[in-house]
Design a protein around this motif. Structure first.
Motif, PDB file in Angstrom:
ATOM      1  N   LYS A  99      -0.367   7.688  12.142  1.00  0.00           N
ATOM      2  CA  LYS A  99      -0.313   6.777  10.992  1.00  0.00           C
ATOM      3  C   LYS A  99      -0.758   5.435  11.875  1.00  0.00           C
ATOM      4  O   LYS A  99      -1.328   4.453  11.724  1.00  0.00           O
ATOM      5  CB  LYS A  99       0.973   6.417   9.649  1.00  0.00           C
ATOM      6  N   TYR A 100      -0.006   5.348  12.906  1.00  0.00           N
ATOM      7  CA  TYR A 100      -0.506   4.448  14.062  1.00  0.00           C
ATOM      8  C   TYR A 100      -1.866   4.681  14.605  1.00  0.00           C
ATOM      9  O   TYR A 100      -2.608   3.731  13.959  1.00  0.00           O
ATOM     10  CB  TYR A 100       0.424   4.457  14.930  1.00  0.00           C
TER      11      TYR A 100
ATOM     12  N   ALA B 294      -6.608  -4.813  18.254  1.00  0.00           N
ATOM     13  CA  ALA B 294      -6.631  -3.464  17.170  1.00  0.00           C
ATOM     14  C   ALA B 294      -6.559  -3.983  16.243  1.00  0.00           C
ATOM     15  O   ALA B 294      -7.060  -3.743  14.953  1.00  0.00           O
ATOM     16  CB  ALA B 294      -5.402  -2.779  18.077  1.00  0.00           C
TER      17      ALA B 294
ATOM     18  N   PHE C 240       5.927   6.702  20.929  1.00  0.00           N
ATOM     19  CA  PHE C 240       6.836   6.264  19.191  1.00  0.00           C
ATOM     20  C   PHE C 240       8.146   6.920  19.384  1.00  0.00           C
ATOM     21  O   PHE C 240       8.521   8.069  19.603  1.00  0.00           O
ATOM     22  CB  PHE C 240       5.511   7.366  18.406  1.00  0.00           C
TER      23      PHE C 240
ATOM     24  N   LEU D  14      -8.300  -3.176  12.980  1.00  0.00           N
ATOM     25  CA  LEU D  14      -7.538  -2.893  11.766  1.00  0.00           C
ATOM     26  C   LEU D  14      -8.318  -3.189   9.928  1.00  0.00           C
ATOM     27  O   LEU D  14      -9.010  -2.951   8.879  1.00  0.00           O
ATOM     28  CB  LEU D  14      -6.366  -3.012  11.954  1.00  0.00           C
TER      29      LEU D  14
ATOM     30  N   GLN E 207      -5.363   4.850  12.414  1.00  0.00           N
ATOM     31  CA  GLN E 207      -5.881   3.264  12.326  1.00  0.00           C
ATOM     32  C   GLN E 207      -6.518   2.929  12.641  1.00  0.00           C
ATOM     33  O   GLN E 207      -7.423   1.952  12.996  1.00  0.00           O
ATOM     34  CB  GLN E 207      -4.490   1.739  12.769  1.00  0.00           C
TER      35      GLN E 207
ATOM     36  N   LEU F  83       5.134  11.181  12.092  1.00  0.00           N
ATOM     37  CA  LEU F  83       4.264  10.279  11.580  1.00  0.00           C
ATOM     38  C   LEU F  83       4.114   9.149  11.975  1.00  0.00           C
ATOM     39  O   LEU F  83       3.156   8.684  11.689  1.00  0.00           O
ATOM     40  CB  LEU F  83       5.663  10.457  10.156  1.00  0.00           C
ATOM     41  N   ASN F  84       4.687   8.219  12.341  1.00  0.00           N
ATOM     42  CA  ASN F  84       4.660   6.905  12.990  1.00  0.00           C
ATOM     43  C   ASN F  84       3.543   6.714  13.694  1.00  0.00           C
ATOM     44  O   ASN F  84       2.476   6.166  13.859  1.00  0.00           O
ATOM     45  CB  ASN F  84       5.821   6.742  13.516  1.00  0.00           C
TER      46      ASN F  84
ATOM     47  N   ARG G 196      -3.708   0.588  22.756  1.00  0.00           N
ATOM     48  CA  ARG G 196      -2.592   0.200  22.454  1.00  0.00           C
ATOM     49  C   ARG G 196      -2.551  -1.378  21.814  1.00  0.00           C
ATOM     50  O   ARG G 196      -3.986  -1.908  20.687  1.00  0.00           O
ATOM     51  CB  ARG G 196      -2.365  -1.030  24.385  1.00  0.00           C
ATOM     52  N   PRO G 197      -1.440  -1.223  21.290  1.00  0.00           N
ATOM     53  CA  PRO G 197      -1.101  -2.192  20.125  1.00  0.00           C
ATOM     54  C   PRO G 197      -1.747  -4.170  20.718  1.00  0.00           C
ATOM     55  O   PRO G 197      -1.678  -4.971  21.652  1.00  0.00           O
ATOM     56  CB  PRO G 197      -0.114  -2.835  19.874  1.00  0.00           C
TER      57      PRO G 197
END
Lengths: 457, 457, 457, 457
Positions: free
Chosen positions: C363-364, C418, C334, C422, C367, C359-360, C413-414
């Motif tokens: 918050k990621y 994912a 990140f 979410l 999820q 923070l990133n 992982r995105p």
């Protein structure tokens, strides 16, 4: 990447029609003339065609693997003379970088009657997987669900033998062949099916660089004599050669003994990736590729290499590896001991122990939706590690095969979930490249397969 | 570290005088009763004495190694029953942590007439190096100039065999022994000196846990029958056992087949560190130590393990390794091919190839101020890696031995400087522990050494 | 593991009732007498209680974290005098091994009014996660679905300051405090909520080893004077101290400057594991533990350390790390830049950039089924890496936070998958330990939170 | 290596005379038209000139660095439109391979009046080191005795901003500049000398791709308007951009937010190697190079990225790293705390802590025969790691700088031997490239250096 190219190839042309000033060769002999020379410290690039010279195609049939002409292999670039190298020196070759010349490569298993492989008695038919390169990664339409980074390396790199060393090779390999069937035969012949037992000199298919080649045209006066005694390139030997060591990769340095003036370094058989042992024989992800190299000479340095044997030439190269190898953190590891498939006990036999570890792995992983042939191909070319874990606990040698978990898109660890998958009979959707006359049926272990048959004349 | 201790030992007492409620054993047999039981998921600690039961001392003579009584080995803690495990299950054993019980350990080479080793024909005398532990590191007064971190592991861990499996073992190992000298002998007997060829059941020295032991006192009624057929612990087999795999270390998980109710897990032969192959046989840095373990049962999971052979019992454990292994970044790597010391060619023989790689390494490193015996000991116990690099390029198998450069306090790479050092004859100041009747003279390769002699009765 | 224990603790007793011969201390002062002494090269073991002295319990409420008495921290074992060490020397401390004294530890976030943390303005309430150790691994019932291996280290280790150095500390820290609100205040006060700004000397809670302590009983005549000026242990300083560097682990060596005769080494605040930055402040996996150490003195070696500043005492320790750290192979990383949550641009501010990266990440990852508080706790204690990636590209510093993928039991992982997760609002079943008066509602960023409030008297 | 080249460059030509169909750009603006487009999954190659457009030469004077025109930087290849990408999507960019276009690169420090750097107040003059590439390795005649492998990466890669995002950037950066001298200034201006504070839009030097450029010829009608508001490329921002993250290397994947149709990906500032922080600003080993890329779109995936701030656009890219990074095993690590060179205490200031760690390292390593300027250059470009070790222990942030020991040809660990070397004043024989008017005298810390001066008009 931008170092001058010392030897170029054109992958669209046959091996015998490459640069006439710098022709390829596929045999070891001290009389094959150098095609180029370099100074110490010079950085240069060498291109190499694939080891078969383009015999294998990027398609979905394994017939080309089945019918491959093995008398031609391996096509090498060189010899390259290093200006100050003399017999008795040690030649340090730094492998500064490597790459592919095309965006695809192949892995195959040879048919039992034409090449064979480590597990020919289990998987006697020819198969093939083609791999697509995406930068440092590769994927195969024939083995879906896996992806890994290449560890590009030359399967074959070595210095030219002297006449004395060549004679040693030919004598000992012929003796091995001659002993077959006499009751004196050594070791694994009774349990490891491979054909041939050794590859003795063979003029058919010989490409001898500036001396000429088997295909056509004028040959040098010495061609026939040299071809009759030039060593085949199949095994690794004192000069390095076809060692198929996957770790001779980016940033490593190899120290070769020098047997002839100029050292006469040759190389080829470029691999995009290989597993320890290259078990399917045809074997790594084979490709055309390039190397960026630098040579340095340690004068008189061959005496640093220990001679273990009857001759002062009984040495082997050594090499350094650095921090550039991919490092996986999680592995699944398979064990094997030297009890053969018939249940017979062998004595500290690491080859059999590794065969067993590979079989254990194939049959285990096949449960996750693959055919055994797919896993056999995969283990030959993915970055798996073969270890000699225990070699003294009589009578069993223990070998291990460690497979990085990160190359799979699924979790292949043993678990209740894996059991359920097994019960459900999950299979991967896939096309496999096999011989055209092979049925899809599983092929059982063939305990009666002929073993250790000498080369056909 | 603070998990409850299931089995304790007292290193100051003989192996046969440990906790009478939880006696040790040194044979494999399904009838040896479990000494403790655990639930799935329970974390517990097991202590183990060194494999010889304290026969080797922390001193400067190798006479204790020369005269070691090998009929007693290996002393194991267990069997431990896992409550829900049944034949056909898969037992997952997580090795949560490991440690030493004392601050020293030893590495030795056996005398050729009592144990031998991978290179007995080159180094036939007994030698010994004692190691001092400083936390995770170790050093030896007998091999100065090296220091490395341990990768503590049990050399031996396994589940109990069923009677059927035990019979398989005894039959095949006896056959190997019986074939010796008949012309049918399979193996490496002609080129690899080791005595004995196999270790068949032997009541002398047998310690059978709650059934009693060889030393004194009352034995269970079944003692003699069990001792007559209980398998020796020397080799790794289908149940795991003495696999001597250095990677069974902190944070790894092993999956064992279950052959008897409760699985009956035993372990011992703790190693502070070992090189792949454990070449000197006596061999790792041997010590008394402890393990912290957790067991889980995958019901019916043994079918995940592939049976390769005539029996459904022909399986091997597999294991997972994680991110906790020490990772060195720079290695010097030695190659070996399967041509023996007499110059004879063998066929795809990985054992010989590794023997050659080890010899190459010994003779190379000895140039930096060591005796060959010191390097032989070092390679047996330092974190070196033995690889099956090439196993298909007939007739030569290629094995490699990779030694981390960071363990040496000097630069051992080939260079002009190394040559100068060689010329100057630099030697390390050191005391070596050898047999009391051995001269310091270099011991040449003994090509006439008797090979593959069966056990004395 | 079996080195002699120099200092023992009893975790069932309060910090002020430990071994009366070797009492603990929680302040830095040159006059606190050594409680033990060691020779150079001696290997010894030191035990330490957790940094709070047992104030935090293994339960499911965070009230103990909320009400913690921070005037008492950190409880240290020592000082240990090294016999030959003199001011001006360099003290090499080898951390030979480390371990836990209990099988659990805790991570918490302090309440904004009692301690705070890196993200107090986002997460102002106290929270707690308890961790269970299984050998080298840990898991938490409060943060399910993650498991990782510990990298045990002392959060705090250092040599005693001289009087001159102590005075420097007190002067500069007081000045920082004094500037608050004057318009001269430096840097981050306007955007980083932390209370207090600095921790000045404070007799309340002071435990001064052999000089006596705050709780009861006779104090040494000098107690009050020393307590009034002894430095708090919160920050890392020139002597090392509370640097909270997760890499001071197994097999590493630290080089400390020596300011007083004997060096007077103290240590504590043992961590089972920590992420770079220890962002939640209470912060690593805190535990009672032990270290195995060896000290060596480089005479006059302090001059090897560069003094950067107005005083020759303006130095910092340095250290070596070796091949023993766990090495993960796959990370999700990140990025953060120094634009604050209000959108305001700051100038090359790495602290803010890292705050943003954290923070990133929170918050990621939230999820994937977690609360933000759970991820905040996790990032404080798992083996994540915080990097100063770019520090010159005006006006943005770029910091990165790399989280090993292998610690999760799910793929984080995105991906399209994912996104679906979410959308479906998947959550992990979990109990969290929070303050008893906190609702489960998400707590928004509090831009009005008081910032940089001085210590209450 | 053999993927089709989407954008080519000619390093012998100026930046503004590259391919007229695919011109370069050096500003961020949504209206700069894409020069090429790709489909999802397509593998393609992009070439980039060095960030200065050839202003720096491979010679032994630093005058070119001193006089560099920074209004022109960074020259980028692109924008590349990805066919299906829409605002709100997440663009996955796989960096499949990277390489150099020439065999050399440079590292420099800018003069304090033209660019500056992280340590301008200590090292105000321009310096330069040129590096020669040998495959994966590099060496410099200006910093002898070090050699390391490159970790090639784009210093700058990002998607185009939308107009809304661009306006956010310009507003906040202008505010930072405007606050200077007003008493509201937020930041490190009082202790970190850098000029300028921010780089606001500047038509001078603007190259706007197909809209035209500053040098000559016809400009698009919108040129002046776009140039007046196009963002400079210096800092990393929400779109990625000049993040100078050394780990965006072979085999990694970056996930970018998409702000405009097609995503409009641009890249440049290729680095052969960089240390965390790129401390000298000019800074990595700068070179012309190429990337091999593949793009995939996660539709609607931008919502996976957390928005932390007043705008939904307040996001940052994230990325994955795999097993391909070089992994060193031994590091020497330097600590820094946020006390400045005047001895003043700052509050949790990681930038200052890192500055101190870097200074500590420079002054330490300079003792081994280097000038401080050489080490400053080295730390900017060698594979060293900068860590945010502690960020909560008020008032001190602790940063660490880890330098791999293997890059040096000498042992740089603290020891008695190092002390002797220091006493003997050993120096490396070297030529350094400095400004022509600089004397060789050591340059002291300049506490009075003007700080945070706004851009000249």
């Amino acid at each position: 990447m931008v170092a001058p190219t010392l030897i170029s190839v054109d992958v669209s042309k046959p091996a015998w029609e490459q640069d006439p000033e710098k022709p390829l060769h596929n045999r070891w002999h001290p009389d094959i003339p150098a095609v180029a020379s370099v100074k110490e410290g010079e950085v240069f690039k060498v291109e190499c065609i694939d080891w078969t010279g383009g015999q294998i195609k990027n398609d979905d049939s394994a017939d080309d693997v089945k019918g491959v002409d093995l008398s031609q292999v391996h096509y090498l670039s060189g010899p390259i003379a290093v200006e100050t190298a003399e017999p008795g020196d040690l030649l340090k070759v730094e492998i500064l970088d490597l790459g592919a010349l095309e965006t695809w490569g192949f892995t195959g298993t040879f048919h039992k009657d034409n090449g064979g492989g480590f597990l020919t008695d289990h998987y006697p038919e020819a198969t093939k997987a083609c791999w697509d390169f995406e930068g440092v990664y590769c994927k195969s339409r024939h083995i879906p669900g896996v992806k890994f980074a290449g560890l590009i390396h030359p399967g074959l790199i070595g210095t030219a033998p002297s006449k004395e060393l060549l004679d040693m090779w030919n004598a000992r390999e012929k003796q091995l062949q001659d002993e077959l069937g006499t009751g004196k035969q050594k070791t694994l012949c009774s349990c490891l099916a491979t054909r041939p037992l050794a590859c003795l000199p063979e003029p058919a298919g010989a490409l001898l660089g500036k001396l000429g080649h088997f295909k056509h045209g004028a040959k040098h006066a010495s061609w026939a004599a040299v071809a009759a005694e030039a060593a085949r390139t199949v095994p690794g030997r004192e000069n390095g050669g076809n060692c198929d060591i996957k770790n001779l990769s980016r940033g490593c340095a190899v120290y070769f003994p020098v047997f002839v003036p100029g050292a006469n370094l040759s190389m080829g058989d470029m691999h995009f990736s290989q597993g320890d042992g290259e078990v399917s024989f045809c074997g790594a992800i084979e490709m055309s590729g390039w190397l960026e190299l630098k040579c340095t000479v340690i004068k008189g340095g061959m005496k640093l290499l220990p001679a273990v044997g009857p001759s002062p030439l009984s040495v082997n190269p050594l090499f350094e590896i650095g921090p550039l190898e991919p490092r996986y953190s999680e592995y699944l590891v398979f064990e094997g001991i030297c009890v053969d498939e018939r249940g017979e006990q062998h004595f500290l036999d690491a080859t059999l122990a590794y065969k067993r570890a590979v079989l254990n792995c194939i049959k285990y992983l096949a449960q996750f939706g693959y055919t055994e042939e797919q896993i056999y191909l995969l283990l030959s070319c993915c970055p798996c590690e073969g270890r000699l874990s225990g070699i003294v606990d009589v009578p069993n040698a223990v070998a291990t095969l460690a497979v990085p978990l990160a190359i799979f898109d699924r979790d292949v660890r043993p678990s209740g979930t894996a059991l359920e998958m097994l019960a459900a009979g999950v299979r991967v959707e896939t096309t496999q490249a096999k011989e055209s006359d092979v049925t899809a049926a599983a092929i059982p272990y063939d305990a009666k397969l002929d073993r250790c048959v000498p080369c056909a004349p």
